[in-house]
Motif scaffolding. Structure first.
Motif, PDB file in Angstrom:
ATOM      1  N   ILE A 152       0.955  -1.154  -0.018  1.00 22.88           N
ATOM      2  CA  ILE A 152       0.027   0.018   0.113  1.00 22.88           C
ATOM      3  C   ILE A 152       1.004   1.274   0.023  1.00 22.88           C
ATOM      4  O   ILE A 152       1.660   1.398   0.794  1.00 22.88           O
ATOM      5  N   ALA A 153       0.711   2.070  -1.043  1.00 20.15           N
ATOM      6  CA  ALA A 153       1.645   3.280  -1.201  1.00 20.15           C
ATOM      7  C   ALA A 153       0.790   4.327  -1.173  1.00 20.15           C
ATOM      8  O   ALA A 153       0.098   4.989  -1.808  1.00 20.15           O
ATOM      9  N   PRO A 154       0.421   4.874   0.322  1.00 18.00           N
ATOM     10  CA  PRO A 154      -0.310   6.080   0.437  1.00 18.00           C
ATOM     11  C   PRO A 154      -0.015   7.453  -0.210  1.00 18.00           C
ATOM     12  O   PRO A 154       1.321   7.732  -0.050  1.00 18.00           O
ATOM     13  N   PRO A 155      -0.935   8.100  -0.512  1.00 18.22           N
ATOM     14  CA  PRO A 155      -0.852   9.557  -0.979  1.00 18.22           C
ATOM     15  C   PRO A 155      -0.527  10.409   0.298  1.00 18.22           C
ATOM     16  O   PRO A 155      -0.422   9.760   1.345  1.00 18.22           O
ATOM     17  N   THR A 156      -1.207  11.551   0.545  1.00 16.75           N
ATOM     18  CA  THR A 156      -1.007  12.397   1.500  1.00 16.75           C
ATOM     19  C   THR A 156      -2.460  12.074   2.260  1.00 16.75           C
ATOM     20  O   THR A 156      -3.636  12.041   1.673  1.00 16.75           O
ATOM     21  N   VAL A 157      -2.206  11.677   3.547  1.00 15.90           N
ATOM     22  CA  VAL A 157      -3.138  11.231   4.038  1.00 15.90           C
ATOM     23  C   VAL A 157      -3.118  12.005   5.544  1.00 15.90           C
ATOM     24  O   VAL A 157      -2.248  12.333   6.179  1.00 15.90           O
ATOM     25  N   ALA A 158      -4.377  12.577   6.138  1.00 17.58           N
ATOM     26  CA  ALA A 158      -4.389  13.466   7.232  1.00 17.58           C
ATOM     27  C   ALA A 158      -4.287  12.766   8.429  1.00 17.58           C
ATOM     28  O   ALA A 158      -5.301  11.997   8.993  1.00 17.58           O
ATOM     29  N   THR A 159      -3.012  12.573   9.131  1.00 17.96           N
ATOM     30  CA  THR A 159      -2.826  11.937  10.081  1.00 17.96           C
ATOM     31  C   THR A 159      -1.665  12.862  10.717  1.00 17.96           C
ATOM     32  O   THR A 159      -1.478  13.931  10.361  1.00 17.96           O
ATOM     33  N   ASP A 160      -1.158  12.336  12.205  1.00 14.79           N
ATOM     34  CA  ASP A 160      -0.585  13.165  12.816  1.00 14.79           C
ATOM     35  C   ASP A 160       1.009  12.938  12.451  1.00 14.79           C
ATOM     36  O   ASP A 160       2.098  13.307  13.193  1.00 14.79           O
ATOM     37  N   LEU A 161       1.276  12.317  11.253  1.00 14.15           N
ATOM     38  CA  LEU A 161       2.626  12.218  10.918  1.00 14.15           C
ATOM     39  C   LEU A 161       3.538  13.318  10.857  1.00 14.15           C
ATOM     40  O   LEU A 161       4.701  13.038  11.030  1.00 14.15           O
ATOM     41  N   HIS A 162       2.862  14.349  10.657  1.00 12.12           N
ATOM     42  CA  HIS A 162       3.804  15.522  10.511  1.00 12.12           C
ATOM     43  C   HIS A 162       3.792  16.410  12.053  1.00 12.12           C
ATOM     44  O   HIS A 162       4.225  17.549  11.569  1.00 12.12           O
ATOM     45  N   ARG A 163       3.770  15.551  12.880  1.00 13.33           N
ATOM     46  CA  ARG A 163       3.794  16.274  14.285  1.00 13.33           C
ATOM     47  C   ARG A 163       4.973  17.236  14.523  1.00 13.33           C
ATOM     48  O   ARG A 163       4.937  18.255  15.398  1.00 13.33           O
ATOM     49  N   GLU A 164       6.070  16.596  13.980  1.00 12.91           N
ATOM     50  CA  GLU A 164       7.416  17.396  14.275  1.00 12.91           C
ATOM     51  C   GLU A 164       7.823  18.248  13.379  1.00 12.91           C
ATOM     52  O   GLU A 164       8.909  18.965  13.367  1.00 12.91           O
ATOM     53  N   ARG A 165       6.936  18.674  12.288  1.00  6.40           N
ATOM     54  CA  ARG A 165       7.299  19.694  11.139  1.00  6.40           C
ATOM     55  C   ARG A 165       6.875  20.965  11.616  1.00  6.40           C
ATOM     56  O   ARG A 165       6.099  21.087  12.594  1.00  6.40           O
ATOM     57  N   ALA A 166       7.240  22.204  11.025  1.00  9.37           N
ATOM     58  CA  ALA A 166       7.255  23.421  11.210  1.00  9.37           C
ATOM     59  C   ALA A 166       5.320  23.674  11.145  1.00  9.37           C
ATOM     60  O   ALA A 166       4.813  24.113  12.052  1.00  9.37           O
ATOM     61  N   ASP A 167       4.895  23.105  10.217  1.00  6.46           N
ATOM     62  CA  ASP A 167       3.208  23.038  10.233  1.00  6.46           C
ATOM     63  C   ASP A 167       2.818  21.781  10.161  1.00  6.46           C
ATOM     64  O   ASP A 167       2.657  20.896   9.218  1.00  6.46           O
TER      65      ASP A 167
END
Ligand SMILES: NC(=O)c1ccc[n+]([C@@H]2O[C@H](COP(=O)([O-])OP(=O)(O)OC[C@H]3O[C@@H](n4cnc5c(N)ncnc54)[C@H](OP(=O)(O)O)[C@@H]3O)[C@@H](O)[C@H]2O)c1
Length: 223
Positions: A152-167
């Motif tokens: 399974i190769a996800p596109p952008t999915v709204a999760t908390d994955l980017h919790r450590e990014r500036a946004d």
């Protein structure tokens, strides 16, 4: 639709939140699959298992490689019916279940430059592309055993994955209209799993996955 997938009991790593939890919920509610969750934080796992009706959970950090072998011994002794491993955490090892599902990324197929070159360089070519190639090789190696290998190769999915990014909300729909909600993603993946597809990009980026194969004249793991 019980019985429409080639497995009946699945372990999902990183199952306490995000994509893993959404896939778990989909399998439980749509296909009556027995699902076990694994993740690092017991309180999250316990709350998620209760919320979605998972059969149980295990505290496991897949980055702690020394803990993998005892974990496998424990879970296979406690759940001999386990016949599917969903490698959703950002670290992966192989299994001898009836099905293995690897969660990679669209960035393993095409080096989008929408985030930044460093991220793309590491995720696309070192990590996620490795997972893509590993999945193809595992599929070839296990073909005679009856163990199915899905990717399974996800596109952008709204999760908390980017919790450590500036946004940290970058992947939310209000910031990124192209992002899928976890439910949209799980439903799209589910349809393709039921259809028997082994490499699944989610509804919105299958064309990108297919274009990744342009580098090879055929899906060479089927040769
Ligand atoms: N979301 C996207 O847009 C996207 C796109 C392409 C690919 N992916 C891939 O999809 C997979 C899931 O991502 P996600 O978006 O659902 O991420 P997420 O929202 O950050 O969810 C991560 C889950 O993984 C658990 N986890 C993190 N590190 C772990 C570890 N070492 N061992 C076990 N569990 C761990 C976390 O729980 P604890 O912290 O309690 O362990 C949390 O429940 C990842 O492999 C990611 O690279 C995601």
């Amino acid at each position: 639709m019980p019985g429409s997938l080639p497995f009946s009991c699945a372990l999902i790593t990183s199952g306490g939140g995000g994509i893993g939890k959404a896939l778990a919920s989909y399998l439980i509610n749509t296909h009556k699959i027995k699902v076990l969750l694994a993740g690092r934080t017991e309180s999250t796992l316990s709350a998620s298992a209760r919320e979605i009706g998972a059969a149980g959970y295990y505290v496991l950090d897949v980055g702690d490689t020394a803990s993998i072998a005892p974990f496998v011994a424990q879970i296979t002794a406690e759940h001999p019916e386990l016949d599917c491993l969903i490698n959703n955490a950002d670290g992966n090892d192989s299994s001898t279940a009836a099905a293995t599902i690897n969660v990679s990324s669209v960035l393993g197929f095409v080096p989008f430059s929408i985030v930044n070159p460093i991220y793309n360089g590491t995720k696309a070519w070192l990590h996620k592309a490795w997972l893509h190639f590993w999945s193809m090789n595992l599929r070839t190696q296990l073909r005679a055993t009856g163990v199915a290998v899905f990717e399974i190769a996800p596109p952008t999915v709204a999760t908390d994955l980017h919790r450590e990014r500036a946004d940290p909300d970058y992947n939310n729909k209000n910031k990124n209209p192209g992002a899928l909600s976890v439910c949209e993603f799980a439903d799209g993946v589910g349809k393709r799993l039921v259809a028997g597809e082994d490499t699944i990009g989610g509804d919105m980026n299958m064309d990108v996955v297919e274009r990744g194969y342009v580098f090879f004249p055929v899906k060479w793991e089927t040769l």
